[in-house]
Structures are given as structure tokens and as C-alpha cells.
Motif scaffolding. Sequence first.
Motif, PDB file in Angstrom:
ATOM      1  N   SER A  73       0.845  -1.195   0.000  1.00  0.00           N
ATOM      2  CA  SER A  73       0.000   0.000   0.000  1.00  0.00           C
ATOM      3  C   SER A  73       0.883   1.249   0.000  1.00  0.00           C
ATOM      4  CB  SER A  73      -0.892   0.009   1.245  1.00  0.00           C
ATOM      5  OG  SER A  73      -0.077   0.142   2.392  1.00  0.00           O
ATOM      6  N   SER A 108       0.913   3.551   2.223  1.00  0.00           N
ATOM      7  CA  SER A 108       1.457   3.736   3.576  1.00  0.00           C
ATOM      8  C   SER A 108       2.703   2.873   3.771  1.00  0.00           C
ATOM      9  CB  SER A 108       0.415   3.353   4.632  1.00  0.00           C
ATOM     10  OG  SER A 108      -0.781   4.063   4.459  1.00  0.00           O
ATOM     11  N   PHE A 140      -1.484  14.449   3.956  1.00  0.00           N
ATOM     12  CA  PHE A 140      -2.443  13.382   4.257  1.00  0.00           C
ATOM     13  C   PHE A 140      -2.025  12.677   5.558  1.00  0.00           C
ATOM     14  CE2 PHE A 140      -4.392   9.183   3.665  1.00  0.00           C
ATOM     15  CZ  PHE A 140      -5.675   9.566   3.326  1.00  0.00           C
ATOM     16  N   THR A 182      -1.996   9.702   6.895  1.00  0.00           N
ATOM     17  CA  THR A 182      -1.186   8.475   6.984  1.00  0.00           C
ATOM     18  C   THR A 182       0.298   8.794   6.741  1.00  0.00           C
ATOM     19  OG1 THR A 182      -1.264   6.093   6.516  1.00  0.00           O
ATOM     20  CG2 THR A 182      -1.192   7.519   4.591  1.00  0.00           C
ATOM     21  N   ASP A 183       0.574   9.750   5.874  1.00  0.00           N
ATOM     22  CA  ASP A 183       1.962  10.129   5.624  1.00  0.00           C
ATOM     23  C   ASP A 183       2.593  10.680   6.902  1.00  0.00           C
ATOM     24  OD1 ASP A 183       0.405  10.084   3.168  1.00  0.00           O
ATOM     25  OD2 ASP A 183       2.196  10.814   2.147  1.00  0.00           O
ATOM     26  N   THR A 190       3.555  15.611  -0.275  1.00  0.00           N
ATOM     27  CA  THR A 190       2.605  15.068  -1.231  1.00  0.00           C
ATOM     28  C   THR A 190       2.474  16.095  -2.352  1.00  0.00           C
ATOM     29  OG1 THR A 190       1.481  13.764   0.437  1.00  0.00           O
ATOM     30  CG2 THR A 190       0.229  14.296  -1.548  1.00  0.00           C
ATOM     31  N   TYR A 211      -4.410  16.597  -0.862  1.00  0.00           N
ATOM     32  CA  TYR A 211      -5.692  15.881  -0.946  1.00  0.00           C
ATOM     33  C   TYR A 211      -6.874  16.776  -0.603  1.00  0.00           C
ATOM     34  CZ  TYR A 211      -6.323  15.543   4.148  1.00  0.00           C
ATOM     35  OH  TYR A 211      -6.530  15.832   5.472  1.00  0.00           O
ATOM     36  N   ASP A 252       5.005  11.900  -2.403  1.00  0.00           N
ATOM     37  CA  ASP A 252       3.822  11.045  -2.478  1.00  0.00           C
ATOM     38  C   ASP A 252       2.985  11.529  -3.659  1.00  0.00           C
ATOM     39  OD1 ASP A 252       1.344   9.804  -2.197  1.00  0.00           O
ATOM     40  OD2 ASP A 252       1.497   9.718  -0.016  1.00  0.00           O
ATOM     41  N   ALA A 299       0.046  10.266  -4.666  1.00  0.00           N
ATOM     42  CA  ALA A 299      -1.301   9.678  -4.592  1.00  0.00           C
ATOM     43  C   ALA A 299      -2.310  10.440  -5.443  1.00  0.00           C
ATOM     44  CB  ALA A 299      -1.773   9.619  -3.140  1.00  0.00           C
ATOM     45  N   HIS A 300      -2.233  11.771  -5.434  1.00  0.00           N
ATOM     46  CA  HIS A 300      -3.206  12.574  -6.196  1.00  0.00           C
ATOM     47  C   HIS A 300      -2.607  13.129  -7.475  1.00  0.00           C
ATOM     48  CE1 HIS A 300      -6.670  12.622  -3.463  1.00  0.00           C
ATOM     49  NE2 HIS A 300      -5.761  12.393  -2.543  1.00  0.00           N
ATOM     50  N   CYS A 325      -0.447   5.818  -5.377  1.00  0.00           N
ATOM     51  CA  CYS A 325      -1.629   5.024  -5.064  1.00  0.00           C
ATOM     52  C   CYS A 325      -2.223   4.417  -6.331  1.00  0.00           C
ATOM     53  CB  CYS A 325      -2.626   5.979  -4.415  1.00  0.00           C
ATOM     54  SG  CYS A 325      -4.120   5.201  -3.858  1.00  0.00           S
ATOM     55  N   LYS A 368      -6.775   5.407  -7.000  1.00  0.00           N
ATOM     56  CA  LYS A 368      -7.352   6.736  -7.250  1.00  0.00           C
ATOM     57  C   LYS A 368      -7.383   6.973  -8.762  1.00  0.00           C
ATOM     58  CE  LYS A 368      -6.188   8.301  -2.646  1.00  0.00           C
ATOM     59  NZ  LYS A 368      -5.150   8.848  -1.759  1.00  0.00           N
TER      60      LYS A 368
HETATM   61  C1  PLP Z   1      -4.928   8.212  -0.628  1.00  0.00           C
HETATM   62  C2  PLP Z   1      -3.624   8.549  -0.011  1.00  0.00           C
HETATM   63  C3  PLP Z   1      -2.893   7.578   0.677  1.00  0.00           C
HETATM   64  C4  PLP Z   1      -3.478   6.204   0.866  1.00  0.00           C
HETATM   65  O1  PLP Z   1      -2.672   5.359   1.588  1.00  0.00           O
HETATM   66  P1  PLP Z   1      -3.110   3.833   1.766  1.00  0.00           P
HETATM   67  O2  PLP Z   1      -1.929   3.191   2.326  1.00  0.00           O
HETATM   68  O3  PLP Z   1      -3.550   3.332   0.439  1.00  0.00           O
HETATM   69  O4  PLP Z   1      -4.284   3.806   2.685  1.00  0.00           O
HETATM   70  C5  PLP Z   1      -1.654   7.931   1.172  1.00  0.00           C
HETATM   71  N1  PLP Z   1      -1.148   9.173   1.011  1.00  0.00           N
HETATM   72  C6  PLP Z   1      -1.858  10.136   0.364  1.00  0.00           C
HETATM   73  C7  PLP Z   1      -1.272  11.489   0.185  1.00  0.00           C
HETATM   74  C8  PLP Z   1      -3.106   9.857  -0.156  1.00  0.00           C
HETATM   75  O5  PLP Z   1      -3.802  10.794  -0.793  1.00  0.00           O
END
Ligand code: PLP
Length: 430
Positions: free
Chosen positions: A96, A98, A129, A131-132, A169, A173, A198, A200-201, A221, A224
Motif C-alpha cells: 500500500s 502507507s 495526508f 497516513t503520511d 505530497t 488531498y 507522495d 497519490a493525487h 496510489c 485513485k
Molecule cells: C490516498 C492517499 C494515501 C493512501 O494510503 P493507503 O496506504 O492506500 O491507505 C496515502 N497518502 C496520500 C497522500 C493519499 O492521498
Amino acid sequence: MKTRVDCRQLDAQDPLRPLRELFSLPDGVIYLDGNSLGALPKTAPARLAEVVTREWGQGLVRSWNSTSWFTLPQRLGDKIAQLIGADPGEVVVTDSTSINLFKVLSAALTMAAQDTPNRKRVLSERSNFPTDLYIAQALCQERGFELQLVEPGDLSASLTKEVAVLLLTHVNYRTGAMHDMAAMTAAAHAAGALTVWDLAHSAGAVPVELKRAQADFAVGCGYKYLNGGPGAPAFVWVNPRHAERFWQPLAGWWGHAAPFEFSADYRPAAGINRYLCGTQPVLSMVALECGLDIFAAAQTLGGMAALRTKSLALTDLFIELVEQRCAGDALALATPRAHAQRGSQVCLQWQPVSADGSTAFAVMQALIARGVIGDFRAGDGNLQQDILRFGCTPLYLGFEDVWRAVEHLKQVLDSGEWKRPEFNQKHAVT
Ligand SMILES: *Cc1c(COP(=O)(O)O)cnc(C)c1O
């Protein structure tokens, strides 16, 4: 002011219009949440059924040898490399976002500990985000670093002699604001810090040039803008100049130089392959490949450059229509107007912001009840949000869709229907 007829005209002239037919979208839905979960590629159900019934059902364990299951991380990685300015053999699809972030940030901290031992700080944005930030907090704690969070405008000034790694990122987001990757990377390097991006977006949403920017590490990611399906595996890229310097911390057998030797000692595979850990989710990989193959089709119609042109036209139109048709409503644009600073989404913030973000929530529930699916970001204690998010995925969204979505927004606001109790129940989740 653009009319519905004008928007139809724009759709008729859109060179990317045929791509929409490659997705299966429900009737009556205008989908503006591809930045959260991409739409279903039409090929995916049959492809998955084939892999399940034939490769798994009939082939059983033999399919590890008779099909290409084992090399899916590399094959899909090569397809993503084309979208992010990397070369073949430099990206793997795995785990993933993360988890991949944990691997690359850990590798970056190990490099910093060796090369710049006096630097003990990881710098990021407060509105990154969560999780980061959580992954960074945990790693900083474990490795004796400190996480410093600042506002976007303060990043450059915060690149001091203490900073080991700049963790950003690319596209935010919450607001859709996009960093200048080349400039931020150059600033970090000039200050002696490494960069972790990152995507992701941004992967599949905006052109990305990792190598041209000389970035150090990147993750992104699969579910998305790449349309890989819920929980699709993510990807990881490490600049080849660093890839072989260290083991990544999750040294599993898929990252071993010769996994089928079953030797007791870990010997990392060459290059990015060492960033694999264990057995990968084959069915999820297969679904993601269906999403990635749509980008191959897009390539023949102009690729990421054409997608970017359309994405900016869609978000420009969204902004223009909201400002004209919903003028006087309590909505402020939270997304930058400058093209160079905008990703592929439009975010509107309710004014004044309610402490719990409940207004955007209710407005979005009312929109969803009308088939206009976007999402919202409420407040979280530190950040007052109350934001409506509208992802404008150029692969399958049209100009008339944008016109209709804004018309629904106008009606929801004018009628006050968002105040109805059924749209104000906080347990509903989108
Ligand atoms: C969507 C997103 C994630 C998703 O992390 P997962 O490990 O897939 O849950 C991580 N970082 C950013 C910046 C995101 O937008």
C-alpha cells in the motif's frame, strides 16, 4: 457565461471523449470522486473472472509458472513509469502507499544518518495526508528524528541545516494545490536534504517528471486516478542513484536476489526489486492492470499532456460556473487558480467554516442523493476544513457533466434541501 449547449459542444470536440466508453459507470451518476476511488474499467470483470476461473481454478499452483503472476509488480511498474517520468525497470507495484512510504522514508533516514549525521529533522506540511504524517511520526520516534510540520508557504524557509528529508505530497488531498516538484526538490537538495514525494493525487492525474526533477524517492496510489479498484496495490520508485545503497527495512523474500534458492541469508535483489516484500495480491494486480491499460489507450490520443489540458479545462469550467451560478452562496474556492499550482480537483470551502465541518458534509449528502458523487473533508481539530471536493478525472468526465453537477449544486443551495435531517446524520460515510 458557458451554457449547457456550449458544454455539449466541448464534449463533441473533445479528442479524449472515446476513453469514457472504456469505463463502466452507473446511469444517472455524475462521478466526481475519482480522486478517492477510480471508476471500473469495462475490461476488469471479464479479466478477473478469467484469472479466477482459469488461472486459479484450473491452473492452481502451476499458474505461478505458467502465467506471469510472478512478474506483475515489474510489468505494472513499467506501465506506471511512463506516467511519472521514470524509466522501465525503476518502478514496482506492491503493498500500500502507507507501507511503501515506510520503506522509502526509512531508506532515506538511513542515508541521512550516514551522509549527514547532524541532521535530525523530517520536514513536511501540516496539511499532508494523515497516513503520511503518522508513518513519519512513527519512524522519527523509532530512529531518533523529529518531525517538523509547517504551512506550505513556510517550507522553503524551513529547509535549514537540521533537515534530513523533505516529505511532501505533490498534490494536496484537501485543496488540490500542487507543488512545483522540480523547484522544491532543487531547494531541498541545495539545502542538503533528500526528497520523498507522495504521488497519490498526481499519478495519472497530472504529468509528473520524477527523473527530470531529480527526485530521490516516490510512492503513489493504485486505486485513485489509476483506476485499479478498491485497495489496489500501490507503487514505489527510487532514483537509481540510491536504489542499491541500502536494504529497505521490510526485507522479505520477494525482494531477495534469488527467492527460490530459499537460502537462510537475505541478499537484496538489484535495483527497485528489493523494495518488494512478500507475495503480492494477484487478483488486485490484475484489476489494476486493466486500469493502467486505459492509459495506453490514452497514449494514442495525446497521453498525459492531453489529459492535463482537458483536466485544466474541466476544473476551469467548474470554477467559472460555480462563481457565476452560485455567486452569493457561502462557498470560497480552496483550490489555486493558477494552473501550475492546481491538480485535478476543485475544492470549495464553506464560509464561515463550521467547527465540525458539518455544512460541507450535508451539502455533499444532498448532492449524492441527486447522483452527483463527490466527497467532503470535515474539520479535524487542527485544520478547519468544511470542504467539498470534486475530482475531475479527464478520462471519463465530460464538460456537460460539470455543467450538470454545478446546476445540482446550485439547486441544493438555493432550495436549502441540504438542511434536511437525513443529510445531517454524521455517521453516513462516503
Ligand atoms: C490516498 C492517499 C494515501 C493512501 O494510503 P493507503 O496506504 O492506500 O491507505 C496515502 N497518502 C496520500 C497522500 C493519499 O492521498
